[in-house]
Design a protein around this motif. Structure first.
Motif, PDB file in Angstrom:
ATOM      1  N   TRP A 101       0.764  -1.110  -0.024  1.00  0.00           N
ATOM      2  CA  TRP A 101       0.095  -0.062   0.234  1.00  0.00           C
ATOM      3  C   TRP A 101       0.957   1.261   0.015  1.00  0.00           C
ATOM      4  O   TRP A 101       1.806   1.439   0.663  1.00  0.00           O
ATOM      5  CB  TRP A 101      -0.840  -0.033   1.211  1.00  0.00           C
ATOM      6  CG  TRP A 101      -2.190  -1.175   1.060  1.00  0.00           C
ATOM      7  CD1 TRP A 101      -1.735  -2.297   1.579  1.00  0.00           C
ATOM      8  CD2 TRP A 101      -3.375  -0.939   0.805  1.00  0.00           C
ATOM      9  NE1 TRP A 101      -2.975  -3.101   1.299  1.00  0.00           N
ATOM     10  CE2 TRP A 101      -3.814  -2.089   0.652  1.00  0.00           C
ATOM     11  CE3 TRP A 101      -3.969  -0.014  -0.142  1.00  0.00           C
ATOM     12  CZ2 TRP A 101      -5.221  -2.450   0.061  1.00  0.00           C
ATOM     13  CZ3 TRP A 101      -5.123  -0.190  -0.307  1.00  0.00           C
ATOM     14  CH2 TRP A 101      -5.846  -1.391  -0.426  1.00  0.00           C
ATOM     15  N   GLN A 102       0.375   2.253  -0.780  1.00  0.00           N
ATOM     16  CA  GLN A 102       1.009   3.422  -0.620  1.00  0.00           C
ATOM     17  C   GLN A 102       0.228   4.750  -0.240  1.00  0.00           C
ATOM     18  O   GLN A 102      -0.936   4.828  -0.510  1.00  0.00           O
ATOM     19  CB  GLN A 102       1.426   3.736  -2.278  1.00  0.00           C
ATOM     20  CG  GLN A 102       2.354   5.105  -2.413  1.00  0.00           C
ATOM     21  CD  GLN A 102       2.917   5.155  -3.896  1.00  0.00           C
ATOM     22  OE1 GLN A 102       2.438   6.158  -4.506  1.00  0.00           O
ATOM     23  NE2 GLN A 102       3.798   4.406  -4.258  1.00  0.00           N
ATOM     24  N   LEU A 103       0.946   5.460   0.661  1.00  0.00           N
ATOM     25  CA  LEU A 103       0.262   6.703   1.295  1.00  0.00           C
ATOM     26  C   LEU A 103       0.655   7.890   0.284  1.00  0.00           C
ATOM     27  O   LEU A 103       1.942   8.502   0.005  1.00  0.00           O
ATOM     28  CB  LEU A 103       0.838   6.943   2.563  1.00  0.00           C
ATOM     29  CG  LEU A 103       0.500   8.073   3.407  1.00  0.00           C
ATOM     30  CD1 LEU A 103      -1.097   8.422   3.340  1.00  0.00           C
ATOM     31  CD2 LEU A 103       1.151   8.245   4.593  1.00  0.00           C
ATOM     32  N   ILE A 104      -0.385   8.729   0.034  1.00  0.00           N
ATOM     33  CA  ILE A 104      -0.097  10.074  -0.686  1.00  0.00           C
ATOM     34  C   ILE A 104      -0.747  10.998   0.595  1.00  0.00           C
ATOM     35  O   ILE A 104      -1.914  11.174   0.682  1.00  0.00           O
ATOM     36  CB  ILE A 104      -0.947  10.440  -1.931  1.00  0.00           C
ATOM     37  CG1 ILE A 104      -0.098   9.282  -3.002  1.00  0.00           C
ATOM     38  CG2 ILE A 104      -0.685  11.753  -2.387  1.00  0.00           C
ATOM     39  CD1 ILE A 104      -0.712   9.380  -4.349  1.00  0.00           C
ATOM     40  N   HIS A 105       0.188  12.119   0.879  1.00  0.00           N
ATOM     41  CA  HIS A 105      -0.496  12.981   1.851  1.00  0.00           C
ATOM     42  C   HIS A 105       0.246  14.406   1.483  1.00  0.00           C
ATOM     43  O   HIS A 105       1.597  14.620   2.046  1.00  0.00           O
ATOM     44  CB  HIS A 105      -0.233  12.617   3.276  1.00  0.00           C
ATOM     45  CG  HIS A 105      -0.829  13.676   4.348  1.00  0.00           C
ATOM     46  ND1 HIS A 105      -0.629  13.329   5.609  1.00  0.00           N
ATOM     47  CD2 HIS A 105      -1.884  14.626   4.278  1.00  0.00           C
ATOM     48  CE1 HIS A 105      -1.393  14.375   6.220  1.00  0.00           C
ATOM     49  NE2 HIS A 105      -2.124  15.198   5.333  1.00  0.00           N
ATOM     50  N   ASP A 106      -0.117  15.053   0.578  1.00  0.00           N
ATOM     51  CA  ASP A 106       0.703  16.261   0.140  1.00  0.00           C
ATOM     52  C   ASP A 106       0.139  17.715   0.986  1.00  0.00           C
ATOM     53  O   ASP A 106      -0.776  17.599   1.734  1.00  0.00           O
ATOM     54  CB  ASP A 106       0.313  16.293  -1.465  1.00  0.00           C
ATOM     55  CG  ASP A 106       1.106  15.379  -2.090  1.00  0.00           C
ATOM     56  OD1 ASP A 106       1.957  14.573  -1.377  1.00  0.00           O
ATOM     57  OD2 ASP A 106       0.696  14.876  -3.102  1.00  0.00           O
ATOM     58  N   ALA A 107       0.608  18.730   0.283  1.00  0.00           N
ATOM     59  CA  ALA A 107       0.323  20.049   0.735  1.00  0.00           C
ATOM     60  C   ALA A 107      -1.083  20.315   0.311  1.00  0.00           C
ATOM     61  O   ALA A 107      -1.614  19.811  -0.597  1.00  0.00           O
ATOM     62  CB  ALA A 107       1.322  21.051   0.090  1.00  0.00           C
ATOM     63  N   PRO A 108      -1.785  21.479   0.946  1.00  0.00           N
ATOM     64  CA  PRO A 108      -3.075  21.627   0.547  1.00  0.00           C
ATOM     65  C   PRO A 108      -3.132  21.988  -1.106  1.00  0.00           C
ATOM     66  O   PRO A 108      -2.312  22.355  -1.650  1.00  0.00           O
ATOM     67  CB  PRO A 108      -3.293  22.972   1.182  1.00  0.00           C
ATOM     68  CG  PRO A 108      -2.441  22.761   2.456  1.00  0.00           C
ATOM     69  CD  PRO A 108      -1.183  22.203   1.903  1.00  0.00           C
ATOM     70  N   GLN A 109      -4.381  21.434  -1.406  1.00  0.00           N
ATOM     71  CA  GLN A 109      -4.573  21.564  -2.982  1.00  0.00           C
ATOM     72  C   GLN A 109      -6.010  21.946  -3.101  1.00  0.00           C
ATOM     73  O   GLN A 109      -6.999  21.895  -2.066  1.00  0.00           O
ATOM     74  CB  GLN A 109      -4.445  20.139  -3.619  1.00  0.00           C
ATOM     75  CG  GLN A 109      -3.027  19.632  -3.646  1.00  0.00           C
ATOM     76  CD  GLN A 109      -2.825  18.206  -3.855  1.00  0.00           C
ATOM     77  OE1 GLN A 109      -3.371  17.353  -3.545  1.00  0.00           O
ATOM     78  NE2 GLN A 109      -1.809  17.907  -4.822  1.00  0.00           N
ATOM     79  N   SER A 110      -6.414  22.556  -4.393  1.00  0.00           N
ATOM     80  CA  SER A 110      -7.737  22.922  -4.695  1.00  0.00           C
ATOM     81  C   SER A 110      -8.741  22.081  -4.556  1.00  0.00           C
ATOM     82  O   SER A 110      -8.368  20.892  -5.078  1.00  0.00           O
ATOM     83  CB  SER A 110      -7.753  23.707  -5.901  1.00  0.00           C
ATOM     84  OG  SER A 110      -7.635  22.989  -7.085  1.00  0.00           O
ATOM     85  N   PRO A 111     -10.142  22.433  -4.124  1.00  0.00           N
ATOM     86  CA  PRO A 111     -10.963  21.374  -4.262  1.00  0.00           C
ATOM     87  C   PRO A 111     -11.232  20.796  -5.647  1.00  0.00           C
ATOM     88  O   PRO A 111     -11.388  19.619  -5.853  1.00  0.00           O
ATOM     89  CB  PRO A 111     -12.288  22.335  -4.059  1.00  0.00           C
ATOM     90  CG  PRO A 111     -11.710  23.225  -3.291  1.00  0.00           C
ATOM     91  CD  PRO A 111     -10.498  23.813  -3.657  1.00  0.00           C
TER      92      PRO A 111
END
Length: 354
Positions: A101-111
């Protein structure tokens, strides 16, 4: 054939069997559940032996119920749970442990970009170019997210949206409208191969894909459960809503499932009611108060900062299934940005059901 199924709120059920002449043979049921009397396990095996391999979950459960001794007590086990494990064995379902399993948790992004990333990442999983992925969202602005089939004018108050600077977006999955603010909402997506939910009904797949988060909430002192079809609830109110979208793989292959959940960490109920329309039957004073009380935030229930709640959720997933930090690839980001331009930021999509 081998099938496994964790009964929601219960224990793991494991079924091994063969199919000969279109019937179940050599059926053996096991697991970490509790069952009395001892001979009840033999009755379950015998009830399934010889059943047509095409028998559905309801009929399999009925065979088990009819065969059990009257004094049978099941703890962490249900006849329906055994039946689901059988169907998963017959469907050659995969298990959580079969994947990296891979996790993606990035900086804030637009809706709009969040909507597009859900579509792109799930398509990549369906094509086998990306491993199953847990993506935790961070919002850069407040948003109203309406379901794929909802009427824009029926769900959203345009004056309230303009007054509060809220972006309205339409997601690819069904379900109801949600109000999200950056510091008050926890949202995550699972993009998983279709085989992970093989043998499960559409409804059962909701609880199955969120069993891990119920455990995470339990570790934070919250007793939560799945409230069909798509809510996560506690004794004091709803804390989350889920939605799904099935994506067909290349050349009509088995594809993938997008399962995403929005959780209320905190909530400005007055603002929510200012930007979302509630039905006429809820417009009375009693109804408005009820709408405000219906969602009970995680902040009040846990006493933890939002980021701490997120970290505990991620840790729970990692401890159960393994999780490696990943990222959106440049190709995926470019595809998502193009979808924002051509779909998710357009009136044609957002107002496709006026």
């Amino acid at each position: 054939m081998h099938g496994e199924y964790k009964v929601p709120g219960g224990k793991l059920v494991v079924v091994d069997l063969e199919v000969e002449g279109g019937a179940l043979r050599g059926v053996r049921v096991a697991g970490d559940f509790f069952l009395e009397p001892d001979e009840a396990i033999l009755a379950i095996d015998a009830a399934l032996e010889g059943a047509p391999a095409t028998t559905d979950t309801v009929a399999l459960a009925a065979r088990i119920d009819a065969a059990l001794p009257e004094s049978t007590v099941m703890l962490g086990l249900t006849s329906e749970g055994v039946a689901v494990a059988v169907r998963r064995a017959l469907a050659h379902a995969t298990e959580w442990s079969d994947y990296d399993w891979q996790l993606i948790h990035d900086a804030p992004q637009s809706p709009e970009l969040h909507m597009a990333l859900d579509e792109v990442i799930t398509a990549e999983v369906a094509a086998g170019r990306r491993p199953p992925t847990l993506r935790v969202w961070e919002w850069d602005s407040p948003a109203v997210i309406i379901g794929s089939f909802q009427s824009l004018r029926n769900e959203v108050d345009p004056e309230g949206v303009e007054r509060h600077g809220v972006t309205v977006v339409r997601r690819v999955s069904g379900g109801g409208a949600m109000f999200a603010e950056p510091s008050s909402t926890i949202t995550y997506s699972l993009a998983v191969p279709q085989s992970l939910v093989s043998g499960l009904s559409f409804a059962d797949s909701y609880a199955y894909l969120d069993d891990w988060v119920l455990e995470a909430l339990g570790d934070m002192g919250i007793k939560a459960w799945y409230q069909p079809l798509n809510d996560i609830a506690t004794e004091v109110g709803k804390i989350a809503g889920a939605a799904q979208k099935r994506v067909v793989g290349p050349d009509g292959g088995p594809g993938a499932v997008l399962h995403h959940v929005t959780m209320s960490y905190d909530i400005d109920a007055d603002k929510m009611l200012d930007v979302l329309r509630i039905g006429k039957e809820k417009m009375s004073d009693k109804g408005t108060k009820s709408a405000k009380k219906r969602v009970d935030p995680l902040r009040r229930q846990t006493g933890l900062p939002r980021q701490a709640v997120i970290e505990r959720m991620i840790d729970s997933f990692r401890n159960r299934h393994g999780l490696t930090r990943g990222q959106v690839t440049p190709e995926e980001l470019a595809a998502a940005e193009e979808l924002v331009r051509t779909k998710f930021a357009t009136d044609a999509w957002t107002a496709r059901v006026p």
